[in-house]
Enzyme design. Structure first.
Site, PDB file in Angstrom:
ATOM      1  N   GLU A 169       0.792  -1.233   0.000  1.00  0.00           N
ATOM      2  CA  GLU A 169       0.000   0.000   0.000  1.00  0.00           C
ATOM      3  C   GLU A 169       0.829   1.291   0.000  1.00  0.00           C
ATOM      4  OE1 GLU A 169      -2.770  -0.478   3.233  1.00  0.00           O
ATOM      5  OE2 GLU A 169      -3.490  -2.401   2.475  1.00  0.00           O
ATOM      6  N   GLU A 273      -6.375 -10.953  -0.404  1.00  0.00           N
ATOM      7  CA  GLU A 273      -7.248 -10.326   0.588  1.00  0.00           C
ATOM      8  C   GLU A 273      -8.699 -10.200   0.098  1.00  0.00           C
ATOM      9  OE1 GLU A 273      -5.455  -6.934   2.535  1.00  0.00           O
ATOM     10  OE2 GLU A 273      -3.452  -7.522   1.870  1.00  0.00           O
TER      11      GLU A 273
END
Length: 381
Positions: A169, A273
């Protein structure tokens, strides 16, 4: 790696009639056929089927959940135990117990093991960035600390972990780099440095960049440019993890597919995820920024007593469409990983507000498969 057909005794956990009124299950659940293969066996020629494991699952504290993990999945990823605040809480203190147990679980069950994550702006201990006076450390000091962090962890599990989410991220939704403490102290080349350290620590492990909302065009191009830039410099990045934290309507299949194809130009694509929230969103921007926190409000928790038939049907359709897309591009996808095992232990229940009841995974709160699991399995036929 060996993959076994599910035995009748394990498949028996699937035989259930689900109550529409109970929050522990979704509505209209149907049993899987006794002769049907598992998820992992159905997709054996397509891609790995993974799950993120929490502490209870790592230590095998619930036999029913353990049966789901070992019968349905052939890959596992550490949900929290390898994040920096857990595994490296103090500069001279590594906490290995949970990570060692996670690795042992994967080896015992002959699973593909994924490490998550080596460098991330969140769930990172404060000591990493400051000196004894609480002031930011220099670029050189932070680089030295991160090289030690990455090298120590990767070498401990060398030969046991298939691949690592090296950086997590680092890109914002507009495609620019996140101005995290890594960025502020090291500079925009901080991501490059992490991949260089990781490659030096274990040249045989696969190295991934992982991020959420990757179907947003601006973010897709920002992540693409970041990885392509590293590869053009000879820095090894083996693949992209497209986090699948999605909702019932977004992103569109077309947008997700466009990003998948774009990232496939760079190497392997992993769907990481994966979960599908059914709950209304308390804001205008949908993503997976874990720092987001909203005070609990009843209006954002409408399904505490179970899903309505309409929402159940929408969730069914969404999951089948997503897996159909994944199977269509199986030649480009190495792994599809669910972020959790059952609804009961999903992070979605408590983010971005505590106390909600969500239904984002393939198995319900009674540890039973949802009605569409059978259809997901038969996509491969």
């Amino acid at each position: 790696m060996k993959f076994h057909l599910v035995t009748a005794s394990i498949l028996s956990l699937f035989l259930v009639a689900c109550s529409e009124k109970s929050p522990s299950v979704t509505t209209d659940a149907r049993p899987l056929e006794q002769a049907q293969t598992s998820l992992k066996d159905a997709y054996i020629d397509a891609f790995l089927i993974g799950a993120a494991l929490n502490e209870d699952q790592i230590y095998e504290r619930d036999s029913e959940v353990d049966d789901i993990i070992t019968s349905q999945f052939n890959s596992i990823v550490a949900e929290n135990c390898m994040k920096a605040e857990n595994i490296h809480p103090e500069e001279d203190d590594f906490f290995w117990e949970e990570a060692d147990a996670f690795i042992a679980f994967g080896l015992k069950n002959e699973m593909s093991i994924i490490g998550h994550t080596l460098a991330w702006h969140s769930q990172t201990p404060d000591w990493l960035f400051v000196d004894e006076n609480g002031e930011d450390v220099s670029r050189d000091v932070l680089l030295e600390r991160m090289q030690n962090h990455i090298t120590t962890i990767m070498q401990r599990y060398k030969g046991k972990v298939k691949g690592w989410d090296v950086v997590n991220e680092a890109i914002l939704d507009d495609g620019s780099m996140r101005e995290s403490k890594f960025y502020e102290i090291i500079g925009p080349d901080w991501v490059e440095k992490m991949f260089i350290f990781a490659n030096q620590a274990d040249p045989d492990a696969e190295l991934y960049y992982n991020d959420y909302s990757m179907a947003i065009p601006e973010k897709r191009e920002g992540a693409y440019a970041l990885v392509k830039g590293m590869q053009d410099k000879g820095i090894r990045v083996d693949g992209i993890g497209m986090q699948g934290h999605i909702n019932l309507d977004g992103p569109t299949l077309e947008a997700f597919e466009e990003s998948l194809l774009r990232f496939a130009e760079l190497g392997q694509v992993m769907i990481t995820e994966l979960d599908v929230t059914v709950l209304p969103w308390p804001g205008t921007e949908v993503g997976a920024e874990v720092s987001m926190s909203v005070e609990f409000q009843d209006e954002f928790n409408p399904y505490r007593n179970g899903l309505t038939p309409a929402v159940e049907a929408h969730l069914h359709k969404r999951y089948v469409e997503m897996f159909s897309l994944f199977h269509k591009h199986a030649d480009k996808i190495d792994r599809v990983t669910l972020w959790g095992v059952t609804d009961a232990n999903s992070w979605r229940n408590d983010w971005p507000m505590d106390g909600r009841t969500d239904y984002p995974l393939l198995f319900d709160r009674a540890n039973k498969p949802k009605p569409f699991v059978q259809e997901i399995i038969t996509i491969t036929n």
